[in-house]
Design a protein around this motif. Structure first.
Motif, PDB file in Angstrom:
ATOM      1  N   HIS A 262       0.835  -1.200   0.000  1.00 28.18           N
ATOM      2  CA  HIS A 262       0.000   0.000   0.000  1.00 28.18           C
ATOM      3  C   HIS A 262       0.871   1.253   0.000  1.00 28.18           C
ATOM      4  O   HIS A 262       0.497   2.273  -0.599  1.00 28.18           O
ATOM      5  N   GLN A 263       2.011   1.200   0.656  1.00 29.66           N
ATOM      6  CA  GLN A 263       2.939   2.332   0.603  1.00 29.66           C
ATOM      7  C   GLN A 263       3.429   2.546  -0.826  1.00 29.66           C
ATOM      8  O   GLN A 263       3.606   3.695  -1.268  1.00 29.66           O
ATOM      9  N   ILE A 264       3.644   1.455  -1.558  1.00 30.43           N
ATOM     10  CA  ILE A 264       4.009   1.551  -2.972  1.00 30.43           C
ATOM     11  C   ILE A 264       2.915   2.286  -3.742  1.00 30.43           C
ATOM     12  O   ILE A 264       3.198   3.144  -4.591  1.00 30.43           O
ATOM     13  N   HIS A 265       1.669   1.969  -3.429  1.00 27.62           N
ATOM     14  CA  HIS A 265       0.545   2.637  -4.087  1.00 27.62           C
ATOM     15  C   HIS A 265       0.555   4.133  -3.802  1.00 27.62           C
ATOM     16  O   HIS A 265       0.131   4.934  -4.649  1.00 27.62           O
ATOM     17  N   HIS A 266       1.044   4.541  -2.644  1.00 27.62           N
ATOM     18  CA  HIS A 266       1.094   5.958  -2.285  1.00 27.62           C
ATOM     19  C   HIS A 266       2.278   6.684  -2.929  1.00 27.62           C
ATOM     20  O   HIS A 266       2.316   7.916  -2.902  1.00 27.62           O
ATOM     21  N   SER A 267       3.226   5.949  -3.457  1.00 25.88           N
ATOM     22  CA  SER A 267       4.394   6.599  -4.051  1.00 25.88           C
ATOM     23  C   SER A 267       4.017   7.221  -5.395  1.00 25.88           C
ATOM     24  O   SER A 267       3.128   6.739  -6.098  1.00 25.88           O
ATOM     25  N   ARG A 268       4.680   8.295  -5.753  1.00 27.79           N
ATOM     26  CA  ARG A 268       4.331   9.064  -6.958  1.00 27.79           C
ATOM     27  C   ARG A 268       4.372   8.218  -8.224  1.00 27.79           C
ATOM     28  O   ARG A 268       3.606   8.424  -9.146  1.00 27.79           O
ATOM     29  N   LYS A 269       5.270   7.257  -8.235  1.00 30.90           N
ATOM     30  CA  LYS A 269       5.520   6.495  -9.457  1.00 30.90           C
ATOM     31  C   LYS A 269       4.521   5.369  -9.675  1.00 30.90           C
ATOM     32  O   LYS A 269       4.338   4.900 -10.803  1.00 30.90           O
ATOM     33  N   TYR A 270       3.840   4.937  -8.598  1.00 30.17           N
ATOM     34  CA  TYR A 270       3.028   3.717  -8.703  1.00 30.17           C
ATOM     35  C   TYR A 270       1.584   3.911  -8.243  1.00 30.17           C
ATOM     36  O   TYR A 270       1.000   3.026  -7.636  1.00 30.17           O
ATOM     37  N   PHE A 271       1.004   5.083  -8.530  1.00 30.49           N
ATOM     38  CA  PHE A 271      -0.398   5.313  -8.180  1.00 30.49           C
ATOM     39  C   PHE A 271      -1.327   4.280  -8.822  1.00 30.49           C
ATOM     40  O   PHE A 271      -2.419   4.029  -8.327  1.00 30.49           O
ATOM     41  N   ASN A 272      -0.892   3.711  -9.932  1.00 31.93           N
ATOM     42  CA  ASN A 272      -1.753   2.782 -10.695  1.00 31.93           C
ATOM     43  C   ASN A 272      -1.515   1.318 -10.312  1.00 31.93           C
ATOM     44  O   ASN A 272      -1.885   0.423 -11.061  1.00 31.93           O
ATOM     45  N   LYS A 273      -0.937   1.090  -9.145  1.00 35.32           N
ATOM     46  CA  LYS A 273      -0.681  -0.273  -8.678  1.00 35.32           C
ATOM     47  C   LYS A 273      -1.302  -0.488  -7.289  1.00 35.32           C
ATOM     48  O   LYS A 273      -1.452   0.448  -6.513  1.00 35.32           O
TER      49      LYS A 273
END
Length: 298
Positions: free
Chosen positions: A233-244
Motif C-alpha cells: 500500500h505504501q508503494i501505491h502511495h508513491s508518486r511512481k506507482y499510483f496505478n498499482k
C-alpha cells in the motif's frame, strides 16, 4: 465533542484506530525495527510526526467529524434499507423461497465469507475508478497529497469520496444481506470478534495501520499475490506507482486485473503528488475546495 469523537474511534472495533489495532501495529513495528535499526531514527523523529503534512492529517481528522455529521450521514442510504429492498424485490418477483437444507453454522460461514469478498471486491473497483476516471481523481488526489504517512492519513479523504465509499458499503453489504435474508431468513449472522467481522479483525490486528506508516513491512512474494502487505500500500502511495495495488485486504483483484506490484520489485518510495501540485493541498480549506476549483477550470 472532539474528545468524544476520538474516544469513539478508539473503542469501536470497526474503526481502523481501534485501540487494540493500534497496539498490535505498534508491537509489529517495534519487532520490525529491532531487525531494521537504521529506520528507528526516521520513525521516531519529530520531523516525521510533526511534519506539516502529518499535522494536517491530525487537524483534518478532528474536523471530519462535522463533515460526516452534516454532509455524509444525511445523504448515504443505510445497508439495512438496501437489504430490505432487495428481499422485498425478490419476494414480489419470484415468490417465497426458503432453503432449509443448510445448517445455521454453514450459513454463518457462507454469509461471513461472502460479505468480506464482495466488500473487498467493490472496494477495489471504486478505488481503481477514483484513479482512472479524471473527475473522481480530482477528489482522490486529497488522499495522495500526504507527504508523510501515519495512521490518520487513512482519514485524509475528501467528503465526496467518503460519500461514494459510503454508498459502496451500503449497496454491497445491503445487496448480499438482502439475498441471504430472502433464502435463509433470520438464520443469517456473521462470525464476529468483539463486534467486528472476523476477517476485518484479523487483518486489522496484523498491522493494517502500518499501511499508512514508514514501516515498509512486506510479506513473502507468494503471499503478496493474495494479501496486500503494508509496503504494497505504501508503494501505491508513491508518486511512481499510483496505478498499482488498489486492493483493500486482498491482492487477488490486483493480480487478476493487472495492477499488482509486489514489494520485491520496488526499493525507493517518494510519497505525495508532483511538487507543483502539493501547495494546492496544504490546508483544510484547500483540501475541501481545491478539487471543485480544478473541475471548474477544466
Amino acid at each position: 465533542m472532539d474528545n468524544l469523537y476520538i474516544f469513539e474511534y478508539l473503542i469501536n472495533p470497526d474503526k481502523r484506530t481501534f485501540w487494540i489495532y493500534l497496539i498490535s501495529s505498534f508491537a509489529i513495528a517495534i519487532i520490525y525495527l529491532s531487525y531494521n535499526k537504521k529506520l528507528i531514527k526516521v520513525n521516531f523523529s519529530k520531523k516525521l510526526w510533526l511534519h506539516p503534512s502529518a499535522k494536517l492529517d491530525y487537524y483534518y481528522f478532528l474536523i471530519s467529524y462535522f463533515i460526516k455529521i452534516f454532509m455524509i450521514f444525511p445523504i448515504v442510504i443505510s445497508a439495512k434499507s438496501v437489504a430490505l429492498f432487495i428481499k422485498k424485490y425478490l419476494y414480489l418477483n419470484y415468490g417465497y423461497i426458503y432453503i432449509e437444507i443448510l445448517s445455521y453454522e454453514t450459513i454463518l460461514v457462507l454469509y461471513t465469507i461472502t460479505l468480506f469478498i464482495v466488500s473487498d471486491f467493490t472496494r477495489y473497483w471504486l478505488h481503481r475508478f477514483m484513479h482512472t476516471i479524471p473527475f473522481l481523481w480530482e477528489f482522490h488526489k486529497v488522499h495522495h497529497s500526504a507527504k508523510v504517512l501515519n495512521p490518520l492519513t487513512f482519514y485524509r479523504v475528501h467528503p465526496i469520496e467518503n460519500i461514494l465509499f459510503g454508498f459502496r458499503y451500503s449497496l454491497s453489504i445491503g445487496f448480499v444481506t438482502g439475498i441471504f435474508l430472502y433464502f435463509f431468513g433470520a438464520k443469517i449472522s456473521i462470525y464476529e470478534i468483539i463486534g467486528a467481522n472476523v476477517f476485518v479483525f484479523v487483518f486489522s490486528l496484523l498491522g493494517s495501520n502500518l499501511r499508512h506508516s514508514h514501516i515498509p513491512l512486506s510479506y513473502f512474494e507468494f503471499l503478496e499475490k493474495w494479501f496486500i502487505s503494508p509496503k504494497q500500500h505504501q508503494i501505491h502511495h508513491s508518486r511512481k506507482y499510483f496505478n498499482k495495488n488498489y486492493g483493500g485486504y486482498l491482492s487477488v483483484w490486483d493480480r487478476v486485473f493487472g495492477s499488482l506490484l509486489t514489494s520485491a520489485n520496488v526499493k525507493t518510495l517518494k510519497f505525495g503528488l508532483k511538487k507543483e501540485q502539493m501547495e494546492n493541498y496544504n490546508s483544510i480549506i484547500k483540501i475541501v475546495f481545491h478539487p471543485f476549483l480544478n473541475l471548474i477550470r477544466r
